[in-house]
Design a protein around this motif. Structure first.
Motif, PDB file in Angstrom:
ATOM      1  N   PHE A  82       0.821  -1.204   0.000  1.00  0.00           N
ATOM      2  CA  PHE A  82       0.000   0.000   0.000  1.00  0.00           C
ATOM      3  C   PHE A  82       0.857   1.258   0.000  1.00  0.00           C
ATOM      4  O   PHE A  82       1.905   1.307   0.645  1.00  0.00           O
ATOM      5  CB  PHE A  82      -0.955  -0.012   1.210  1.00  0.00           C
ATOM      6  CG  PHE A  82      -1.832  -1.227   1.216  1.00  0.00           C
ATOM      7  CD1 PHE A  82      -2.987  -1.257   0.451  1.00  0.00           C
ATOM      8  CD2 PHE A  82      -1.491  -2.355   1.945  1.00  0.00           C
ATOM      9  CE1 PHE A  82      -3.784  -2.391   0.415  1.00  0.00           C
ATOM     10  CE2 PHE A  82      -2.280  -3.498   1.919  1.00  0.00           C
ATOM     11  CZ  PHE A  82      -3.427  -3.517   1.147  1.00  0.00           C
ATOM     12  N   THR A  83       0.389   2.271  -0.719  1.00  0.00           N
ATOM     13  CA  THR A  83       1.095   3.549  -0.756  1.00  0.00           C
ATOM     14  C   THR A  83       0.926   4.272   0.575  1.00  0.00           C
ATOM     15  O   THR A  83       0.039   3.927   1.375  1.00  0.00           O
ATOM     16  CB  THR A  83       0.554   4.445  -1.886  1.00  0.00           C
ATOM     17  OG1 THR A  83      -0.793   4.841  -1.557  1.00  0.00           O
ATOM     18  CG2 THR A  83       0.593   3.740  -3.245  1.00  0.00           C
ATOM     19  N   GLU A  84       1.737   5.290   0.785  1.00  0.00           N
ATOM     20  CA  GLU A  84       1.601   6.079   2.015  1.00  0.00           C
ATOM     21  C   GLU A  84       0.233   6.761   2.078  1.00  0.00           C
ATOM     22  O   GLU A  84      -0.372   6.846   3.145  1.00  0.00           O
ATOM     23  CB  GLU A  84       2.733   7.097   2.128  1.00  0.00           C
ATOM     24  CG  GLU A  84       4.088   6.460   2.426  1.00  0.00           C
ATOM     25  CD  GLU A  84       4.081   5.611   3.696  1.00  0.00           C
ATOM     26  OE1 GLU A  84       3.584   6.075   4.747  1.00  0.00           O
ATOM     27  OE2 GLU A  84       4.566   4.463   3.634  1.00  0.00           O
ATOM     28  N   ALA A  85      -0.260   7.230   0.944  1.00  0.00           N
ATOM     29  CA  ALA A  85      -1.585   7.862   0.921  1.00  0.00           C
ATOM     30  C   ALA A  85      -2.673   6.848   1.281  1.00  0.00           C
ATOM     31  O   ALA A  85      -3.586   7.152   2.052  1.00  0.00           O
ATOM     32  CB  ALA A  85      -1.853   8.478  -0.451  1.00  0.00           C
ATOM     33  N   GLU A  86      -2.588   5.641   0.727  1.00  0.00           N
ATOM     34  CA  GLU A  86      -3.568   4.599   1.061  1.00  0.00           C
ATOM     35  C   GLU A  86      -3.482   4.229   2.534  1.00  0.00           C
ATOM     36  O   GLU A  86      -4.503   4.032   3.193  1.00  0.00           O
ATOM     37  CB  GLU A  86      -3.337   3.363   0.197  1.00  0.00           C
ATOM     38  CG  GLU A  86      -3.708   3.556  -1.248  1.00  0.00           C
ATOM     39  CD  GLU A  86      -3.233   2.447  -2.160  1.00  0.00           C
ATOM     40  OE1 GLU A  86      -3.851   2.271  -3.222  1.00  0.00           O
ATOM     41  OE2 GLU A  86      -2.240   1.751  -1.826  1.00  0.00           O
ATOM     42  N   ARG A  87      -2.278   4.156   3.068  1.00  0.00           N
ATOM     43  CA  ARG A  87      -2.100   3.835   4.488  1.00  0.00           C
ATOM     44  C   ARG A  87      -2.766   4.894   5.368  1.00  0.00           C
ATOM     45  O   ARG A  87      -3.422   4.578   6.360  1.00  0.00           O
ATOM     46  CB  ARG A  87      -0.622   3.726   4.840  1.00  0.00           C
ATOM     47  CG  ARG A  87       0.070   2.524   4.255  1.00  0.00           C
ATOM     48  CD  ARG A  87       1.584   2.571   4.546  1.00  0.00           C
ATOM     49  NE  ARG A  87       2.237   1.496   3.868  1.00  0.00           N
ATOM     50  CZ  ARG A  87       2.214   0.222   4.244  1.00  0.00           C
ATOM     51  NH1 ARG A  87       1.555  -0.116   5.339  1.00  0.00           N
ATOM     52  NH2 ARG A  87       2.835  -0.702   3.548  1.00  0.00           N
ATOM     53  N   ALA A  88      -2.595   6.152   4.993  1.00  0.00           N
ATOM     54  CA  ALA A  88      -3.213   7.236   5.765  1.00  0.00           C
ATOM     55  C   ALA A  88      -4.731   7.133   5.704  1.00  0.00           C
ATOM     56  O   ALA A  88      -5.417   7.334   6.723  1.00  0.00           O
ATOM     57  CB  ALA A  88      -2.731   8.585   5.240  1.00  0.00           C
ATOM     58  N   ALA A  89      -5.275   6.812   4.536  1.00  0.00           N
ATOM     59  CA  ALA A  89      -6.733   6.664   4.392  1.00  0.00           C
ATOM     60  C   ALA A  89      -7.231   5.458   5.182  1.00  0.00           C
ATOM     61  O   ALA A  89      -8.288   5.531   5.830  1.00  0.00           O
ATOM     62  CB  ALA A  89      -7.101   6.523   2.915  1.00  0.00           C
ATOM     63  N   LEU A  90      -6.503   4.361   5.143  1.00  0.00           N
ATOM     64  CA  LEU A  90      -6.904   3.158   5.881  1.00  0.00           C
ATOM     65  C   LEU A  90      -6.836   3.388   7.387  1.00  0.00           C
ATOM     66  O   LEU A  90      -7.716   2.943   8.129  1.00  0.00           O
ATOM     67  CB  LEU A  90      -6.043   1.964   5.464  1.00  0.00           C
ATOM     68  CG  LEU A  90      -6.342   1.429   4.069  1.00  0.00           C
ATOM     69  CD1 LEU A  90      -5.210   0.526   3.578  1.00  0.00           C
ATOM     70  CD2 LEU A  90      -7.670   0.701   4.046  1.00  0.00           C
ATOM     71  N   GLU A  91      -5.821   4.112   7.841  1.00  0.00           N
ATOM     72  CA  GLU A  91      -5.735   4.412   9.275  1.00  0.00           C
ATOM     73  C   GLU A  91      -6.893   5.311   9.701  1.00  0.00           C
ATOM     74  O   GLU A  91      -7.511   5.095  10.755  1.00  0.00           O
ATOM     75  CB  GLU A  91      -4.404   5.072   9.608  1.00  0.00           C
ATOM     76  CG  GLU A  91      -4.257   5.339  11.098  1.00  0.00           C
ATOM     77  CD  GLU A  91      -2.916   5.911  11.483  1.00  0.00           C
ATOM     78  OE1 GLU A  91      -2.527   5.705  12.653  1.00  0.00           O
ATOM     79  OE2 GLU A  91      -2.257   6.573  10.645  1.00  0.00           O
ATOM     80  N   LEU A  92      -7.209   6.310   8.894  1.00  0.00           N
ATOM     81  CA  LEU A  92      -8.349   7.171   9.195  1.00  0.00           C
ATOM     82  C   LEU A  92      -9.638   6.349   9.254  1.00  0.00           C
ATOM     83  O   LEU A  92     -10.451   6.516  10.172  1.00  0.00           O
ATOM     84  CB  LEU A  92      -8.467   8.279   8.147  1.00  0.00           C
ATOM     85  CG  LEU A  92      -9.602   9.282   8.332  1.00  0.00           C
ATOM     86  CD1 LEU A  92      -9.477  10.040   9.653  1.00  0.00           C
ATOM     87  CD2 LEU A  92      -9.632  10.252   7.149  1.00  0.00           C
ATOM     88  N   ALA A  93      -9.798   5.428   8.316  1.00  0.00           N
ATOM     89  CA  ALA A  93     -10.990   4.572   8.305  1.00  0.00           C
ATOM     90  C   ALA A  93     -11.062   3.725   9.570  1.00  0.00           C
ATOM     91  O   ALA A  93     -12.139   3.597  10.168  1.00  0.00           O
ATOM     92  CB  ALA A  93     -10.977   3.675   7.067  1.00  0.00           C
ATOM     93  N   GLU A  94      -9.951   3.147   9.977  1.00  0.00           N
ATOM     94  CA  GLU A  94      -9.952   2.309  11.183  1.00  0.00           C
ATOM     95  C   GLU A  94     -10.311   3.118  12.416  1.00  0.00           C
ATOM     96  O   GLU A  94     -11.155   2.712  13.212  1.00  0.00           O
ATOM     97  CB  GLU A  94      -8.583   1.654  11.371  1.00  0.00           C
ATOM     98  CG  GLU A  94      -8.344   0.497  10.453  1.00  0.00           C
ATOM     99  CD  GLU A  94      -7.130  -0.333  10.845  1.00  0.00           C
ATOM    100  OE1 GLU A  94      -6.504  -0.078  11.903  1.00  0.00           O
ATOM    101  OE2 GLU A  94      -6.824  -1.254  10.076  1.00  0.00           O
ATOM    102  N   VAL A  95      -9.656   4.242  12.589  1.00  0.00           N
ATOM    103  CA  VAL A  95      -9.882   5.047  13.794  1.00  0.00           C
ATOM    104  C   VAL A  95     -11.310   5.597  13.827  1.00  0.00           C
ATOM    105  O   VAL A  95     -11.976   5.553  14.865  1.00  0.00           O
ATOM    106  CB  VAL A  95      -8.827   6.177  13.887  1.00  0.00           C
ATOM    107  CG1 VAL A  95      -9.159   7.152  14.995  1.00  0.00           C
ATOM    108  CG2 VAL A  95      -7.439   5.577  14.108  1.00  0.00           C
ATOM    109  N   ALA A  96     -11.790   6.093  12.683  1.00  0.00           N
ATOM    110  CA  ALA A  96     -13.143   6.650  12.639  1.00  0.00           C
ATOM    111  C   ALA A  96     -14.215   5.573  12.785  1.00  0.00           C
ATOM    112  O   ALA A  96     -15.308   5.853  13.266  1.00  0.00           O
ATOM    113  CB  ALA A  96     -13.347   7.437  11.343  1.00  0.00           C
ATOM    114  N   THR A  97     -13.908   4.354  12.386  1.00  0.00           N
ATOM    115  CA  THR A  97     -14.855   3.248  12.544  1.00  0.00           C
ATOM    116  C   THR A  97     -14.883   2.753  13.991  1.00  0.00           C
ATOM    117  O   THR A  97     -15.924   2.338  14.486  1.00  0.00           O
ATOM    118  CB  THR A  97     -14.498   2.100  11.578  1.00  0.00           C
ATOM    119  OG1 THR A  97     -14.634   2.595  10.244  1.00  0.00           O
ATOM    120  CG2 THR A  97     -15.392   0.891  11.762  1.00  0.00           C
TER     121      THR A  97
END
Length: 154
Positions: A82-97
């Motif tokens: 995963f790219t750094e941008a995808e990692r940031a989006a996935l982390e945001l998704a995890e935390v917000a979920t």
């Protein structure tokens, strides 16, 4: 597990049609479609929504997603795919979920700021809406027990 409605579309008329304008806004926000679908898939994995996980994988496959990336979305932080941008989006998704898992700030500044390094405000808005809509669908589908593989409404 049996679906709780014989026909969810009859039990919840107009729901999918009402969501279409939100999806349009999400997809016009400038975030790559694969990233939005990865966010959807990760949130659905966390929430245990088999219907949305299955649908997310199918949609990503249609976009040419690799087996390696699909197999490691749940372990994105340790996977090299995963790219750094995808990692940031996935982390945001995890935390917000997982809002209930946090004390203090629901989405810590460091998570938001990491995403903001890769996405402008409009794109962040699209990610936030996708995360929220994913959680909405996960809760509806899990509550009425719509199983993986159930056809989407036309």
């Amino acid at each position: 597990m049996d679906m709780r409605f014989a026909d969810p579309m009859k039990a919840m008329p107009g729901m999918y049609e009402a969501i279409q304008p939100i999806l349009k806004v999400i997809h016009q926000g400038g975030v790559p479609r694969k990233t939005l679908e990865l966010v959807h898939l990760r949130g659905s994995q966390i929430n245990g929504c088999s219907f949305c996980v299955n649908m997310g994988v199918e949609q990503l496959k249609q976009q040419g997603e690799t087996d390696e990336r699909l197999a490691t979305v749940a372990a994105w932080a340790e996977a090299p795919y995963f790219t750094e941008a995808e990692r940031a989006a996935l982390e945001l998704a995890e935390v917000a979920t997982r809002l209930a898992d946090h004390s203090g700030q629901a989405v810590p500044d460091e998570v938001w700021n990491a995403a903001a390094k890769h996405y402008d405000e409009r794109q962040l808005g699209s990610l936030v809406l996708m995360i929220g809509l994913t959680n909405f669908f996960n809760r509806v589908n899990a509550t009425v027990q719509i199983p993986a593989g159930t056809p989407m409404p036309a």
